[in-house]
Design an enzyme around this catalytic site. Structure first.
Site, PDB file in Angstrom:
ATOM      1  N   ASP A 260    -105.628 -98.067  -1.914  1.00  0.00           N
ATOM      2  CA  ASP A 260    -105.473 -97.674  -3.312  1.00  0.00           C
ATOM      3  C   ASP A 260    -105.941 -98.817  -4.218  1.00  0.00           C
ATOM      4  O   ASP A 260    -105.239 -99.222  -5.145  1.00  0.00           O
ATOM      5  CB  ASP A 260    -104.022 -97.311  -3.603  1.00  0.00           C
ATOM      6  CG  ASP A 260    -103.873 -96.496  -4.890  1.00  0.00           C
ATOM      7  OD1 ASP A 260    -104.899 -95.970  -5.368  1.00  0.00           O
ATOM      8  OD2 ASP A 260    -102.750 -96.385  -5.408  1.00  0.00           O
TER       9      ASP A 260
ATOM     10  N   GLY B 174     -96.306 -95.989 -11.803  1.00  0.00           N
ATOM     11  CA  GLY B 174     -97.332 -95.809 -10.786  1.00  0.00           C
ATOM     12  C   GLY B 174     -97.273 -94.402 -10.231  1.00  0.00           C
ATOM     13  O   GLY B 174     -96.600 -93.523 -10.760  1.00  0.00           O
TER      14      GLY B 174
END
Length: 665
Positions: free
Chosen positions: A467, A352
């Site tokens: 996000d 990530g």
């Protein structure tokens, strides 16, 4: 009492030494000058650090000019220019106004274009600045003279640009997307001018769009933060190196002056006496602490030996696993290192923005995903704590479950989640799993509804995810959604309309209004979810550099297709669009809903509750929100009002009201 007597006597002796030391320090030393926590400037209470006024120059890095006239804003000098300070926002936000430029703009003077505002300020070892370029208008200023041929040549060069020709000695050229830095090579006799503009003003009058206000963000260096925390002052030496000056530097200077006059001998003698006493007390204190630890160690060793051995007392893993941090179990680093085979690359599930995720299996048989943050620093610790605090206060079947974490003092910052075996939505749409064609339209529709359900639950809990993207939507073996990655999420108090922050997130999913105005709201999640809906319909990635420059972002690509009503060029043909009437109806309706979510201004977007209701209606489920939620979840959330307008009417309204090109983020 007999078991506790050694430690009690030691503690009493240490306490006695501390009392003696504090008494001597009070008698022998003089009070040191301190900086106030805040000061009054033009009837405004301002925190001292990193701000200060001219009467306390060592108490801060920004020296404000506080005038007698209370109605005028404080002044601030940066890089030799004087600004008016309009706002000292939350955290590190500062809003300035250039008074010279302000006067030029009021007079509509062409001297405005001789005043080139900076998009950066000079950094120092103590503090750095970030001035977002999105607030500036970039213009080409061309001195054309009287040559008509030269004028025509420059006009041809800047074809597609707006122009301003009312200045006597030059002509200005700029584009509609004027906050984007022009990449064109500057022609001869032309220079690039940058001026701040008001992005909330839409006008064909150049002076109406310009503004004297500049926003910037400041950030202390790590050295300066540590210096300030221990009571020192951040300074820069003559050769531009960092220096931490202690708070009593002024007092030392005064003592040296007094020494010249012959009156410091007694002071120096007293200071030496205090230093000697301090050394004796500290050495005694260190010795007694060491002795107390030895006594306690021996005492517990003896006691645990009688109980059948002291190995259990010193088992670090047992101690850590039985404790909790922020309400979740703490796993030892050694245990997580073991279950991931020392973070073996073959165990990697993915990477990530802030860490790598590994697969593992705990001793109790649970399969887990262990996220290892890339580095240990203040920013990562903030994200580490933020994600734990967010997930411990939430419970929803479409949110990933946090099993625990490592200790904050561990070698690495580690978060332990439930393992979701079927990858991410991004993998199935346009990644390595896309070749299996496992996402039929009914599955995609359920994924959209469950994701909207999770986001509506977050918003009802005053949390913004910040996000939202297909890479953060996990799928189990039944394609049930688990929304993940809350490192950037923000708690959002119900009594405010927005939170001012620097834009963070993933390119392709940015809310353009958040990107331009730095105002985070729950509608920012709605915009990102609109991109997710477009991905579900098209199976295309959010960003593709192979598309035309104005359609690199899927949001722009999809909106252009919807405005042209060419849905067949948008919808993935594998879904049955055009051949299955029900799929055609539903994909078209979802595309129109996504279109609403992607409107440039947040006030024109629906809420996440409205999005969820509409998705349920498209699916044909009239029971609404309650049926989609697990039992007992979101009981405080009532059904929101249905949309008052049809999808087509919204499209027509946007076509009529939109005259500018959408921003690319």
């Amino acid at each position: 009492m007999g078991d506790q007597s050694p430690s009690v006597s030691v503690c009493f002796f240490v306490f006695y030494l501390l009392i003696i030391f504090l008494h001597l320090a009070q008698v022998e030393t003089k009070p040191q000058p301190k900086c106030p926590k805040e000061f009054l400037c033009n009837n405004r209470s301002i925190p001292t650090f990193p701000f200060t006024n001219k009467s306390l120059p060592d108490c801060g890095l920004f020296k404000l000019g506080c005038n007698v006239v209370s109605s005028s804003p404080p002044t601030l000098e940066l890089d030799g220019k004087l600004y008016n300070t309009l706002a000292l926002g939350e955290g590190d936000l500062v809003v300035l106004s250039d008074p010279v430029l302000s006067n030029h703009l009021k007079e509509r003077s062409c001297d405005s274009f001789n005043w080139n505002s900076s998009t950066s300020f000079t950094n120092s070892p103590s503090i750095s600045f970030e001035v977002p370029t999105a607030q500036f208008l970039f213009l080409f200023k061309c001195n054309l003279g009287s040559s008509h041929h030269r004028q025509q040549k420059i006009d041809d060069y800047f074809k597609g640009y707006k122009s301003y020709r009312k200045c006597k000695n030059f002509t200005l050229y700029y584009k509609e997307n004027h906050h984007i830095i022009p990449r064109n090579k500057v022609p001869k006799d032309c220079s690039l001018v940058q001026l701040p503009f008001d992005n909330s003003t839409k006008s064909n009058d150049l002076f109406e769009e310009l503004s004297p206000e500049i926003i910037f963000f400041w950030k202390l260096s790590e050295k300066c933060s540590k210096c300030h925390d221990r009571g020192g002052h951040c300074q820069t030496t003559s050769n531009n190196n960092f220096k931490c000056s202690e708070e009593n530097s002024n007092m030392i200077g005064k003592q040296r002056k007094a020494d010249v006059n012959g009156i410091t001998r007694k002071t120096n003698k007293s200071s030496s006496k205090v230093k000697l006493i301090l050394i004796i007390v500290l050495c005694s204190l260190a010795l007694m602490i060491f002795m107390s630890l030895v006594v306690i160690f021996a005492h517990r060793h003896y006691k645990s030996s009688k109980l059948g051995g002291f190995s259990s007392f010193f088992s670090k893993q047992d101690v850590e696993s039985s404790s909790k941090y922020l309400g979740v179990p703490i796993f030892s680093y050694s245990e997580l290192q073991r279950v991931t085979n020392d973070f073996d690359p073959s165990k990697e599930l993915g990477e990530g923005g802030f860490g790598t995720v590994y697969r593992g299996k705990l001793g109790d048989g649970r399969e887990v995903a262990v996220k290892r943050l890339y580095e240990r620093n203040c920013k990562r610790m903030e994200q580490f704590v933020n994600e734990i605090e967010i997930l411990t206060r939430l419970r929803h079947r479409n949110l990933v479950t946090l099993y625990g974490c490592s200790s904050r003092n561990s070698r690495s910052l580690l978060l332990v989640y439930e393992y979701i075996p079927n990858g991410t939505l991004a993998d199935h749409l346009h990644g390595k799993r896309a070749k299996h064609k496992s996402l039929t339209w009914p599955i995609r529709m359920n994924i959209a509804i469950e994701t909207a359900n999770a986001l509506a639950y977050l918003h009802a809990s005053d949390i913004i995810h910040r996000d939202v993207k297909t890479a953060n939507i996990l799928l189990d073996c039944n394609f049930t959604v688990k929304v993940a990655d809350f490192g950037l999420s923000r708690l959002f108090p119900i009594d405010v309309t927005h939170v001012s922050t620097m834009p963070q997130g993933t390119p392709g999913y940015f809310d353009p209004e958040y990107y331009e105005c730095y105002k985070l709201t729950d509608k920012s999640d709605v915009y990102s979810f609109g991109v997710v809906l477009m991905e579900l319909i098209s199976s295309l990635p959010a960003v593709n550099m192979d598309r035309d420059s104005h359609e690199i972002n899927l949001a722009n690509f999809a909106v252009n297709r919807i405005l042209a009503t060419t849905f067949d060029a948008l919808v993935d043909p594998c879904l049955g669009f055009g051949t299955d009437s029900e799929v055609t109806r539903m994909t078209t309706s979802v595309a129109e809903l996504a279109f609403r979510c992607l409107q440039p201004r947040k006030d024109s977007r629906p809420t996440m509750f409205d999005v969820l209701d509409t998705l349920l209606e498209i699916q044909g489920d009239e029971s609404g929100f309650a049926k989609c939620s697990p039992s007992g979840e979101l009981e405080e959330v009532s059904m929101k009002n249905k949309f008052a307008t049809s999808p087509n009417s919204v499209i027509e309204k946007w076509i009529c009201s939109t005259s500018t090109t959408r921003n690319s983020v």
